[in-house]
Motif scaffolding. Structure first.
Motif, PDB file in Angstrom:
ATOM      1  N   ASP A  64      49.772   6.511  56.756  1.00  0.00           N
ATOM      2  CA  ASP A  64      48.783   6.115  55.654  1.00  0.00           C
ATOM      3  C   ASP A  64      48.091   4.953  56.279  1.00  0.00           C
ATOM      4  O   ASP A  64      47.402   4.206  55.676  1.00  0.00           O
ATOM      5  N   TRP A  65      48.318   4.427  57.662  1.00  0.00           N
ATOM      6  CA  TRP A  65      47.754   3.283  57.998  1.00  0.00           C
ATOM      7  C   TRP A  65      46.289   3.088  57.730  1.00  0.00           C
ATOM      8  O   TRP A  65      45.499   4.123  57.775  1.00  0.00           O
ATOM      9  N   ASN A  66      45.722   1.885  57.332  1.00  0.00           N
ATOM     10  CA  ASN A  66      44.577   1.791  57.151  1.00  0.00           C
ATOM     11  C   ASN A  66      43.974   0.243  57.939  1.00  0.00           C
ATOM     12  O   ASN A  66      44.516  -0.639  57.603  1.00  0.00           O
ATOM     13  N   PRO A  67      43.179   0.573  58.926  1.00  0.00           N
ATOM     14  CA  PRO A  67      42.750  -0.562  59.768  1.00  0.00           C
ATOM     15  C   PRO A  67      42.219  -1.648  58.897  1.00  0.00           C
ATOM     16  O   PRO A  67      42.010  -2.892  59.454  1.00  0.00           O
ATOM     17  N   HIS A  68      41.720  -1.664  57.871  1.00  0.00           N
ATOM     18  CA  HIS A  68      41.049  -2.701  57.057  1.00  0.00           C
ATOM     19  C   HIS A  68      42.011  -3.046  55.855  1.00  0.00           C
ATOM     20  O   HIS A  68      41.545  -4.277  55.420  1.00  0.00           O
ATOM     21  N   ALA A  69      43.276  -2.580  56.053  1.00  0.00           N
ATOM     22  CA  ALA A  69      44.110  -3.450  54.916  1.00  0.00           C
ATOM     23  C   ALA A  69      44.864  -4.401  55.345  1.00  0.00           C
ATOM     24  O   ALA A  69      44.997  -4.800  56.534  1.00  0.00           O
ATOM     25  N   GLN A  70      45.279  -5.450  54.695  1.00  0.00           N
ATOM     26  CA  GLN A  70      46.179  -6.664  55.048  1.00  0.00           C
ATOM     27  C   GLN A  70      47.550  -5.980  55.466  1.00  0.00           C
ATOM     28  O   GLN A  70      48.188  -5.183  54.829  1.00  0.00           O
ATOM     29  N   PRO A  71      48.089  -6.504  56.490  1.00  0.00           N
ATOM     30  CA  PRO A  71      49.385  -6.108  56.986  1.00  0.00           C
ATOM     31  C   PRO A  71      50.534  -6.033  55.768  1.00  0.00           C
ATOM     32  O   PRO A  71      50.653  -7.296  55.153  1.00  0.00           O
ATOM     33  N   SER A  72      51.204  -5.176  55.890  1.00  0.00           N
ATOM     34  CA  SER A  72      52.231  -4.967  54.678  1.00  0.00           C
ATOM     35  C   SER A  72      53.435  -4.490  54.898  1.00  0.00           C
ATOM     36  O   SER A  72      54.533  -4.403  54.183  1.00  0.00           O
ATOM     37  N   HIS A  73      53.715  -4.103  56.096  1.00  0.00           N
ATOM     38  CA  HIS A  73      54.769  -3.064  56.762  1.00  0.00           C
ATOM     39  C   HIS A  73      54.930  -3.376  57.974  1.00  0.00           C
ATOM     40  O   HIS A  73      54.273  -3.129  58.872  1.00  0.00           O
ATOM     41  N   GLU A  74      56.286  -3.932  58.320  1.00  0.00           N
ATOM     42  CA  GLU A  74      56.699  -3.889  59.701  1.00  0.00           C
ATOM     43  C   GLU A  74      57.249  -2.647  60.310  1.00  0.00           C
ATOM     44  O   GLU A  74      58.185  -2.105  59.491  1.00  0.00           O
ATOM     45  N   ILE A  75      56.941  -2.153  61.360  1.00  0.00           N
ATOM     46  CA  ILE A  75      57.269  -1.055  61.919  1.00  0.00           C
ATOM     47  C   ILE A  75      58.086  -1.486  63.076  1.00  0.00           C
ATOM     48  O   ILE A  75      57.592  -2.032  64.191  1.00  0.00           O
ATOM     49  N   ALA A  76      59.269  -0.827  63.416  1.00  0.00           N
ATOM     50  CA  ALA A  76      59.965  -0.863  64.645  1.00  0.00           C
ATOM     51  C   ALA A  76      59.816   0.246  65.660  1.00  0.00           C
ATOM     52  O   ALA A  76      59.349   1.157  65.388  1.00  0.00           O
ATOM     53  N   PHE A  77      59.603  -0.394  66.987  1.00  0.00           N
ATOM     54  CA  PHE A  77      59.625   0.328  68.065  1.00  0.00           C
ATOM     55  C   PHE A  77      60.742   0.265  68.973  1.00  0.00           C
ATOM     56  O   PHE A  77      61.485  -0.864  68.980  1.00  0.00           O
ATOM     57  N   THR A  78      61.559   1.406  69.060  1.00  0.00           N
ATOM     58  CA  THR A  78      62.800   1.287  69.791  1.00  0.00           C
ATOM     59  C   THR A  78      62.697   1.957  71.255  1.00  0.00           C
ATOM     60  O   THR A  78      62.042   3.107  71.365  1.00  0.00           O
ATOM     61  N   ARG A  79      62.927   1.123  72.353  1.00  0.00           N
ATOM     62  CA  ARG A  79      62.997   1.604  73.467  1.00  0.00           C
ATOM     63  C   ARG A  79      64.065   2.725  73.868  1.00  0.00           C
ATOM     64  O   ARG A  79      65.000   2.437  73.245  1.00  0.00           O
ATOM     65  N   HIS A  80      63.867   3.569  74.654  1.00  0.00           N
ATOM     66  CA  HIS A  80      65.041   4.384  75.035  1.00  0.00           C
ATOM     67  C   HIS A  80      66.011   3.608  75.837  1.00  0.00           C
ATOM     68  O   HIS A  80      65.396   2.801  76.670  1.00  0.00           O
ATOM     69  N   ALA A  81      67.473   3.687  75.642  1.00  0.00           N
ATOM     70  CA  ALA A  81      68.443   2.914  76.421  1.00  0.00           C
ATOM     71  C   ALA A  81      68.349   3.011  77.772  1.00  0.00           C
ATOM     72  O   ALA A  81      68.527   1.776  78.453  1.00  0.00           O
ATOM     73  N   SER A  82      67.766   3.777  78.446  1.00  0.00           N
ATOM     74  CA  SER A  82      67.668   3.994  80.117  1.00  0.00           C
ATOM     75  C   SER A  82      66.575   3.016  80.327  1.00  0.00           C
ATOM     76  O   SER A  82      66.466   2.803  81.689  1.00  0.00           O
TER      77      SER A  82
END
Length: 129
Positions: A64-82
């Motif tokens: 539901d990303w809106n490029p014009h909205a104020q930031p409201s939700h932190e999203i995690a990025f997880t690297r593969h362990a290797s």
């Protein structure tokens, strides 16, 4: 792992089979409008959805990303362990919608500029460091 969107699939190449998480399982109109960088983040969320660190709500927020909205939700990025050399729990986080918004005229996205954040843990976009 959780698979709320039924995106887990297999891909056969020659005599090998790979487990993938297909964006085609998601609402096409929502995925199609996302910048490429956010599609990578979306696939990562699908891959690591566990209901705790990455939830269905995180995936829905990205869809539901809106490029014009104020930031409201932190999203995690997880690297593969290797690919993580410093810690098995290394992660980076971005705040939507900033992660795909171009930065100060360089043409690079903020997500690309802060990609190294995962080496030190969670770090909201724009945080000093």
């Amino acid at each position: 792992m959780t698979d709320s969107f039924k995106a887990r699939a297999t891909l056969s190449v020659g005599n090998k089979t790979y487990r993938i998480h297909s964006l085609a399982a998601l609402a096409e109109r929502k995925v199609r409008r996302l910048p490429f960088s956010l599609k990578i983040l979306l696939e990562n969320l699908l891959r690591f959805e566990d209901g705790v660190n990455v939830t269905k709500g995180d995936i829905d927020a990205l869809l539901d990303w809106n490029p014009h909205a104020q930031p409201s939700h932190e999203i995690a990025f997880t690297r593969h362990a290797s690919s993580c050399r410093t810690s098995p729990a290394c992660r980076a986080s971005w705040t939507l919608p900033q992660c795909a918004r171009p930065s100060s005229g360089s043409g690079k996205s903020r997500a690309r500029e802060s990609a190294g954040a995962g080496r030190t843990g969670h770090r909201p976009l724009g945080a000093g460091g």
